[in-house]
Design a protein around this motif. Structure first.
Motif, mmCIF file in Angstrom:
data_model
loop_
_atom_site.group_PDB
_atom_site.id
_atom_site.type_symbol
_atom_site.label_atom_id
_atom_site.label_comp_id
_atom_site.label_asym_id
_atom_site.label_seq_id
_atom_site.Cartn_x
_atom_site.Cartn_y
_atom_site.Cartn_z
ATOM 1 N N MET A 24 0.721 -1.140 0.003
ATOM 2 C CA MET A 24 0.146 -0.055 -0.162
ATOM 3 C C MET A 24 0.709 1.223 -0.047
ATOM 4 O O MET A 24 1.835 1.353 0.593
ATOM 5 N N GLY A 31 -3.688 10.586 7.130
ATOM 6 C CA GLY A 31 -4.248 9.499 7.312
ATOM 7 C C GLY A 31 -3.747 8.742 8.779
ATOM 8 O O GLY A 31 -2.641 8.993 9.065
ATOM 9 N N GLY A 33 -4.753 5.191 11.164
ATOM 10 C CA GLY A 33 -5.334 4.158 11.544
ATOM 11 C C GLY A 33 -4.589 2.858 10.812
ATOM 12 O O GLY A 33 -3.468 2.811 10.778
ATOM 13 N N ASP A 34 -5.497 1.986 9.954
ATOM 14 C CA ASP A 34 -4.870 0.745 9.512
ATOM 15 C C ASP A 34 -4.191 1.012 8.112
ATOM 16 O O ASP A 34 -3.650 0.099 7.602
ATOM 17 N N VAL A 36 -2.484 4.302 5.243
ATOM 18 C CA VAL A 36 -2.361 5.694 5.220
ATOM 19 C C VAL A 36 -3.329 6.088 4.063
ATOM 20 O O VAL A 36 -3.669 5.514 3.275
ATOM 21 N N TYR A 37 -3.437 7.452 4.021
ATOM 22 C CA TYR A 37 -4.288 8.117 3.213
ATOM 23 C C TYR A 37 -3.480 8.093 1.649
ATOM 24 O O TYR A 37 -2.633 8.700 1.472
ATOM 25 N N PRO A 39 -5.538 9.310 -2.028
ATOM 26 C CA PRO A 39 -6.892 9.555 -2.840
ATOM 27 C C PRO A 39 -7.100 8.671 -4.011
ATOM 28 O O PRO A 39 -5.971 8.238 -4.775
ATOM 29 N N THR A 40 -8.433 8.169 -4.296
ATOM 30 C CA THR A 40 -8.665 7.388 -5.554
ATOM 31 C C THR A 40 -8.835 8.396 -6.622
ATOM 32 O O THR A 40 -9.518 9.374 -6.316
ATOM 33 N N ASP A 62 -18.483 5.060 2.254
ATOM 34 C CA ASP A 62 -17.152 4.771 2.222
ATOM 35 C C ASP A 62 -16.353 4.469 3.400
ATOM 36 O O ASP A 62 -16.236 5.295 4.256
ATOM 37 N N LEU A 87 -10.713 7.919 10.557
ATOM 38 C CA LEU A 87 -9.954 8.261 11.915
ATOM 39 C C LEU A 87 -9.223 9.589 11.787
ATOM 40 O O LEU A 87 -8.900 9.964 12.937
ATOM 41 N N TYR A 129 -10.896 1.824 -0.457
ATOM 42 C CA TYR A 129 -9.780 1.629 -0.950
ATOM 43 C C TYR A 129 -8.706 1.295 0.150
ATOM 44 O O TYR A 129 -8.058 2.204 0.753
ATOM 45 N N MET A 134 -7.369 -6.065 5.363
ATOM 46 C CA MET A 134 -8.637 -5.331 5.544
ATOM 47 C C MET A 134 -9.627 -5.687 5.046
ATOM 48 O O MET A 134 -11.099 -5.812 5.632
#
Ligand SMILES: C[S@@+](CC[C@H](N)C(=O)[O-])C[C@H]1O[C@@H](n2cnc3c(N)ncnc32)[C@H](O)[C@@H]1O
Length: 305
Positions: A24, A31, A33-34, A36-37, A39-40, A62, A87, A129, A134
């Motif tokens: 990933m 970002g 959480g589980d 990172v950010y 964008p799509t 989403d 988050l 995404y 996950m």
């Protein structure tokens, strides 16, 4: 290809994707959480929402909503109501600002929440995404949703759950995962039919009893049907509440194609026997007499149930 060999091909497919540089997004800026950010790309958001056939009656969730682009696009372009969870407080603030700019604050909402605890029961469409593991953790929750709920995922599929549709898009601006290419997957939650079913079909003025023994793994069906004491293998597929099963077609047994709509313990539809000039089309109803369990996929996580 049988169910088992399809699965093996898919597992190899996952390995190829991950090893092919899809681990990933390293270039994330924000970002928590589980994952990172990242964008799509907007063209991918639009195509995924079209694959989900989203419309004004839908409610999209989403999971990991980032700057809110799936949620806001669902509302602005397709008139859907939508909801995002993340988050990251910075991203939640940004998503709310973007919703305000787009003039859709009456149709969308963003909340700070761990996506693994989100109540998905209102969703008719879900977008993600997220990382493959996950997706696998979420998969049992997806399978438990109302039949007909659509799930669209970006870059990573849902493991051995065969997508109902998949596409590849050339996206020159995409720099992470497989640079320049996005993989899009779409699923429809299948109704559950495992177990025993019975029918009485009037064939040529004669009531013909049939008994079906159905095994189900995601939307794929395997099993046997007994017609006038002759047993034939069957294969089938479910799309939301619609089922199609094919049996016979060899060893002197004519081809039987059953199709219908699955209700609570019943299926209503039609049966086509034979092909070409000998083809007969008949009404078909089936009643469930014994419920079974869904088959466990070989990539199911230990704590998935
Ligand atoms: C790869 S980004 C995708 C953003 C957006 N869905 C899109 O496609 O443009 C994943 C998002 O999930 C969020 N996230 C990661 N783990 C999460 C968790 N456990 N609960 C909620 N959000 C999470 C991250 O903060 C990030 O915004």
């Amino acid at each position: 290809m049988n169910m088992a060999s399809t699965k093996i091909a898919k597992i190899l497919g996952i390995a190829a994707l991950v090893m092919g540089g899809m681990a990933m997004p390293a270039a994330a800026q924000e970002g928590r959480g589980d994952v990172v950010y990242v964008p799509t790309p907007q063209i991918v958001v639009d195509t995924m929402l079209q694959m989900a056939k989203i419309g004004p009656k839908d409610f999209l969730i989403d999971l990991g909503s980032g700057d809110g682009r799936f949620v806001i696009t669902a509302a602005t372009k397709y008139g859907a109501n939508a909801f995002g969870v993340d988050l990251d407080t910075y991203l939640l603030k940004l998503a709310n600002q973007n919703a305000q700019k787009a003039g859709v604050t009456d149709k969308v909402r963003f909340i700070e929440e761990n996506l693994f605890t989100t109540d998905l029961s209102r969703a008719t469409v879900i977008s993600t995404y997220l990382l493959p593991e996950m997706n696998l953790r979420l998969r049992p929750k997806f399978m438990a949703l109302k039949p007909g709920t659509r799930i669209v995922t970006h870059d990573y599929h849902l493991g051995e759950w065969d997508p109902d549709e998949q596409r590849e898009l050339i996206v020159p601006e995409k720099k992470v995962g497989t640079p320049g290419i996005s993989y899009l997957f779409s699923y429809v939650v299948p109704a559950r039919v495992p177990g025993k079913w019975q029918s009485l079909v009037n064939i040529g003025g004669r009531d013909t009893p049939m008994e079906f023994n159905l095994q189900q793994e995601f939307q794929e069906i395997e099993g046997k049907v007994e017609i006038r004491d002759r047993s034939s293998d069957l294969r089938g597929r479910i799309m939301g509440e619609n089922i199609r099963i094919v049996a016979g077609g060899r060893n002197g047994v004519p081809r039987h194609e059953f199709s219908g709509r699955i209700g609570d313990g019943t299926i209503q539809g039609m049966l086509v026997i034979g092909e070409g000039t000998t083809r007969q089309q008949l009404a078909w109803t089936a009643k469930q007499i014994q419920r079974g369990e869904l088959k466990r996929a070989s990539d199911e996580l230990q704590d998935e149930k």
